[in-house]
Design a protein around this motif. Structure first.
Motif, PDB file in Angstrom:
ATOM      1  N   CYS A  51       0.835  -1.207   0.000  1.00  0.00           N
ATOM      2  CA  CYS A  51       0.000   0.000   0.000  1.00  0.00           C
ATOM      3  C   CYS A  51       0.862   1.245   0.000  1.00  0.00           C
ATOM      4  CB  CYS A  51      -0.903  -0.002   1.223  1.00  0.00           C
ATOM      5  SG  CYS A  51       0.047   0.050   2.747  1.00  0.00           S
ATOM      6  N   ALA A  52       0.169   2.403  -0.029  1.00  0.00           N
ATOM      7  CA  ALA A  52       0.871   3.683  -0.059  1.00  0.00           C
ATOM      8  C   ALA A  52       1.698   3.877   1.200  1.00  0.00           C
ATOM      9  CB  ALA A  52      -0.141   4.808  -0.193  1.00  0.00           C
TER      10      ALA A  52
ATOM     11  N   VAL B  34      10.282   2.645  -4.483  1.00  0.00           N
ATOM     12  CA  VAL B  34       9.583   1.362  -4.451  1.00  0.00           C
ATOM     13  C   VAL B  34       8.810   1.179  -5.751  1.00  0.00           C
ATOM     14  CG1 VAL B  34       7.775   0.045  -3.296  1.00  0.00           C
ATOM     15  CG2 VAL B  34       9.340   1.426  -1.946  1.00  0.00           C
TER      16      VAL B  34
ATOM     17  N   ARG C 200      -0.714 -10.604  -5.314  1.00  0.00           N
ATOM     18  CA  ARG C 200      -0.937  -9.717  -4.171  1.00  0.00           C
ATOM     19  C   ARG C 200      -0.974 -10.495  -2.865  1.00  0.00           C
ATOM     20  NH1 ARG C 200      -3.745  -6.869  -7.936  1.00  0.00           N
ATOM     21  NH2 ARG C 200      -5.730  -7.898  -7.602  1.00  0.00           N
TER      22      ARG C 200
ATOM     23  N   MET D 224       4.944   2.036   1.034  1.00  0.00           N
ATOM     24  CA  MET D 224       5.942   2.696   0.198  1.00  0.00           C
ATOM     25  C   MET D 224       6.611   3.817   0.962  1.00  0.00           C
ATOM     26  SD  MET D 224       4.723   2.878  -3.685  1.00  0.00           S
ATOM     27  CE  MET D 224       3.276   3.845  -3.497  1.00  0.00           C
ATOM     28  N   ALA D 225       5.789   4.638   1.649  1.00  0.00           N
ATOM     29  CA  ALA D 225       6.321   5.777   2.386  1.00  0.00           C
ATOM     30  C   ALA D 225       7.258   5.296   3.490  1.00  0.00           C
ATOM     31  CB  ALA D 225       5.185   6.598   2.969  1.00  0.00           C
TER      32      ALA D 225
ATOM     33  N   LEU E  18       5.762  -0.898  -6.681  1.00  0.00           N
ATOM     34  CA  LEU E  18       4.769  -1.725  -6.007  1.00  0.00           C
ATOM     35  C   LEU E  18       4.270  -2.858  -6.895  1.00  0.00           C
ATOM     36  CD1 LEU E  18       3.615  -1.549  -3.182  1.00  0.00           C
ATOM     37  CD2 LEU E  18       1.685  -0.299  -4.084  1.00  0.00           C
ATOM     38  N   THR E  19       4.281  -2.618  -8.197  1.00  0.00           N
ATOM     39  CA  THR E  19       3.813  -3.644  -9.124  1.00  0.00           C
ATOM     40  C   THR E  19       4.719  -4.860  -9.058  1.00  0.00           C
ATOM     41  OG1 THR E  19       3.193  -1.800 -10.512  1.00  0.00           O
ATOM     42  CG2 THR E  19       2.984  -3.990 -11.461  1.00  0.00           C
TER      43      THR E  19
END
Lengths: 52, 730
Positions: free
Chosen positions: B48-49, B70, B429, B52-53, B72-73
């Motif tokens: 999720c966001a 990052v 996922r 990443m942060a 994410l995919t």
């Protein structure tokens, strides 16, 4: 019907802009991480303007 | 340590020398580069966001890191950092903020990152979409009644857009159709190419003669939908392939070679029989060999499934893949690279793989019926109308082109890729990586699940289980001793005993035996049974000996992998038979099977026996899913109908399996089988939907009643329905 001679090139031109934009986006690898980019807009950290 | 640059890397490292030579060279070049380095880590749990942060923030805070981003995919992070920053440090940083991370080999990955083939298809897809929309705009005008000169002009503009588009966009189909024809086969691409070419040329001819029907929109739409299917197919494959390479990049095969008292780090390919190789504690044996110097304990879990470490001293033969636990060992190499037992096992796997590749997928079966049928239909329509109209070639060709377009395999081409993409995306996922294109379909057929124990259902890390029965005094002595060692059992003890350690002095580790120290002038020992002066127990244990007291045993159980119980419960609920086959001792397996609730178990199985059990089940008509991680499982993994291994498994085991679990959690296995079943159901449904459309549309086309509007409708509706059906996957 004369208007068609203007409208058809215009519609083609507009479509063409879209195509060019797509090719540009692809070349600059903007489709490499669709999931990450979708999530990134939710973060509060802006990477183009770092906080002072 | 000296590092001698290899002169020749083109042999031995991998099954495909050509692929590996280039990245290895790059990798070595990268190792010697002094300035900033690019590190890539795999992040199986990021989703999720906030992830990443957190990850990017934690990495940027680490000294020496310039930037971190990052993806994410792909579930990866790439880091630009000073040369002294190592991936192991970064993995520790991420571990501390709660993310599992593995180092990846940047050299190997750079090959897949520039996914040229994928971008090429995407480019064609964009061009096809642009043309399709513009032509559709003009076609709608024609369908709603444009007449005479206006219609001709619209047709001409359509032709101007469509013909270059088909020529550019259709290339992948033309090429593969040509390849198929040259070897005398009729693939899916032959009717597709024929439809594209015939539709474009007949429409051009009609346009030139002011005809009413032009199929430019249909031709481009056909190309668009088929490319979409192909792109989805390519994406799921590329994702799987890059992740598989990612796993391959986890282990860099090198060995420390001793020459004239000096140590050299060398690729395995350059290690020859008779060389002396040093293996440090915690390292994995890179070659088969005989111990010539040093004593230690070796963990043979990955090879044999035994959870008890074995003693190693001069004269003992060790095999590649075993882990050296306590003391440095010097080996005389008996077999390296190709000849090592690790590689022989991998070769066995390759043989079994080719057998598995003979599996015919649903799509292949559909294509086998579809291709000849379409050609026969189209050709008989042509012959019939030629005879009926008394030689009107133009009309007959028009009909046969309409038949080809209407029976277009748009839906067929999308039916499977759309479902596979939806399913593998969903599984990815959840941390499940589908490596093999046909694995989903095979997984759906499974009715028996065979588990390995050590490293698969367990984490392979021991936890002490009888601490309450040991006195506090003994515990504190054991803690003091255990703290001095990096042996897995000692580390587990040190982690679990609370309280202050006793004042043990003169601590010294005796490699291969244990730790010894002085307490109030008495010798205390923690280690192997014989060394502590007792008879060993049947289960994993370490023994504390204090002079003048009866030795105390600390027994251990292997920690159950998270999600193991959930996976077993889920699979049982789905009506699958579950079997535990382990190479470990009977006592250990019995206790474990009772703990996780498996009634059907086999202990002490050798690698060949495991494979035989799997084959025996297959002979009884069962479809077996094998879940395993060790070298001793590889033959069974390869023999099974479909196989799964965790990411921490040995290279050979991962290569042998169709599906890899990226996270630590096993619960995803039950999800995987459920989603696979659903996916196969959706595929069949999709075939039925496209068949239904054809049943309505083909008679119309054969009768000559098909209009370009009908063709466009049938094509887009069937394609959209199958895509939506694929998305129903839950």
């Amino acid at each position: 019907m004369q208007i068609l001679t203007v409208l058809i090139p215009v519609s083609l031109f507009l479509g063409f802009i879209g195509l060019v934009a797509f090719i540009w986006a692809m070349r600059t690898r903007q489709f490499d991480d669709p999931q990450g980019d979708a999530s990134r807009i939710l973060t509060k950290e802006y990477d183009d303007k770092p906080a002072p | 340590m000296a590092y001698d640059a290899p002169a020749d890397l083109s042999s031995g490292i991998s099954a495909c020398p050509a692929c590996v030579a280039a990245p290895s060279a790059q990798r070595l070049a990268a190792l010697q580069r002094p300035e900033t380095a690019r590190l890539i880590l795999s992040l199986p749990t990021a989703h999720c966001a906030a992830c990443m942060a957190t990850v990017e923030g934690a990495l940027k805070a680490h000294p020496g890191v310039h930037s971190a981003r990052v993806n994410l995919t792909l579930k990866r992070v790439s880091v630009e950092a000073e040369a002294e920053v190592t991936a192991a440090q970064l993995a520790d940083v991420l571990e501390r903020v709660g993310y599992e991370a593995h180092e990846l080999d940047a050299g190997l990955l750079s090959m897949t990152e520039t996914d040229r083939q994928g971008r090429e298809i995407l480019m064609r897809l964009g061009v096809a979409f642009f043309s399709m929309m513009n032509i559709m705009l003009l076609s709608v005008a024609v369908w709603s009644g444009a007449e005479a000169a206006t219609r001709d002009m619209f047709h001409w503009i359509s032709a101007l857009i469509a013909i270059p588009t088909v020529a550019f966009v259709g290339q992948p189909f033309f090429k593969s159709a040509w390849r198929a024809l040259r070897v005398g086969r009729l693939g899916m691409d032959v009717p597709i190419s024929l439809a594209l070419i015939l539709a474009s040329s007949i429409s051009l001819y009609e346009t030139m003669h002011s005809g009413e029907k032009a199929y430019f929109d249909a031709a481009v739409m056909l190309a668009f939908f088929l490319l979409l299917g192909r792109y989805l197919d390519h994406r799921s494959r590329a994702l799987a392939r890059s992740a598989a390479e990612e796993l391959a990049a986890l282990e860099v095969p090198r060995a420390i070679v001793l020459q004239d008292g000096q140590e050299f780090l060398r690729p395995i390919a350059q290690v020859a029989k008779g060389d002396l190789v040093l293996v440090r504690p915690g390292g994995r044996m890179p070659v088969d060999g005989v111990v010539v110097q040093g004593t230690s304990e070796v963990d043979r879990g990955l090879l044999t499934g035994e959870s008890l470490p074995a003693f190693a001293g001069p004269g003992l033969a060790v095999s590649a893949g075993e882990v050296n636990l306590t003391g440095p060992l010097t080996l005389r190499v008996t077999a390296a690279g190709r000849d090592s037992s690790l590689h022989r096992m991998a070769d066995l796997v390759a043989v079994a793989e080719s057998a598995r590749n003979r599996y015919t997928t649903l799509a292949e079966r559909a294509a086998r019926i579809y291709s000849p049928l379409v050609h026969i239909l189209s050709f008989s329509a042509f012959a019939f109308w030629l005879w009926k109209t008394g030689g009107d070639v133009r009309f007959a060709v028009n009909i046969s082109a309409a038949v080809l377009i209407i029976t277009c395999p748009c839906a067929l081409g999308l039916a499977v890729p759309a479902v596979v993409t939806a399913a593998s995306g969903k599984l990815f996922r959840k941390g499940v990586l589908i490596k093999n294109g046909t694995a989903l379909e095979r997984l759906a057929e499974v009715d028996v699940v065979v588990f390995d124990k050590t490293g698969t259902l367990t984490l392979g890390t021991p936890t002490p289980c009888n601490l309450e029965s040991v006195s506090a005094q003994d515990q504190s002595v054991a803690l003091a001793l255990a703290k001095a060692s990096s042996h897995p059992l000692a580390m587990a003890l040190a982690g679990q005993i609370s309280g202050a350690p006793a004042a043990v002095t003169d601590l010294r580790e005796v490699p291969g035996y244990g730790i010894e120290g002085q307490l109030h002038g008495q010798t205390v020992r923690l280690g192997r049974a014989g060394w502590a002066g007792v008879e060993g127990l049947a289960q994993t244990a370490t023994y504390l000996a204090i002079t003048g007291q009866a030795p105390v045993a600390f027994t251990f159980t292997d920690q159950i992998r998270p999600g193991a119980e959930a996976a077993i419960a889920g699979l049982t609920l789905q009506g699958k038979r579950i079997k535990l086959v382990s190479g470990d001792t009977e006592a250990a397996v019995r206790a474990f099977a009772a703990r996780v609730g498996i009634a059907d178990w086999v202990a002490g199985a050798l690698p060949a026996e495991k494979a035989a059990i799997v084959r025996g089940l297959a002979d009884q008509g069962h479809k077996v899913l094998m879940v395993g991680d060790g070298l001793n499982d590889t033959a069974a993994l390869a023999a099974a109908h479909v196989s799964i291994s965790p990411a921490q498994a040995l290279d050979a085991a991962r290569v042998a399996s169709d599906i890899v679990l990226l996270g630590r959690d096993l619960a995803a296995i039950a999800d995987a089988t459920r989603i696979a079943r659903q996916a196969t159901k959706r595929m069949v449904e999709n075939f039925q939907i496209s068949a239904a459309y054809n049943v309505i549309a083909v008679p119309l086309a054969l009768m000559g009643a098909a209009t370009p509007l009908a063709a466009a409708l049938a094509m887009s509706l069937s394609s959209i329905t199958v895509s939506l059906n694929a998305l129903r996957l839950r």
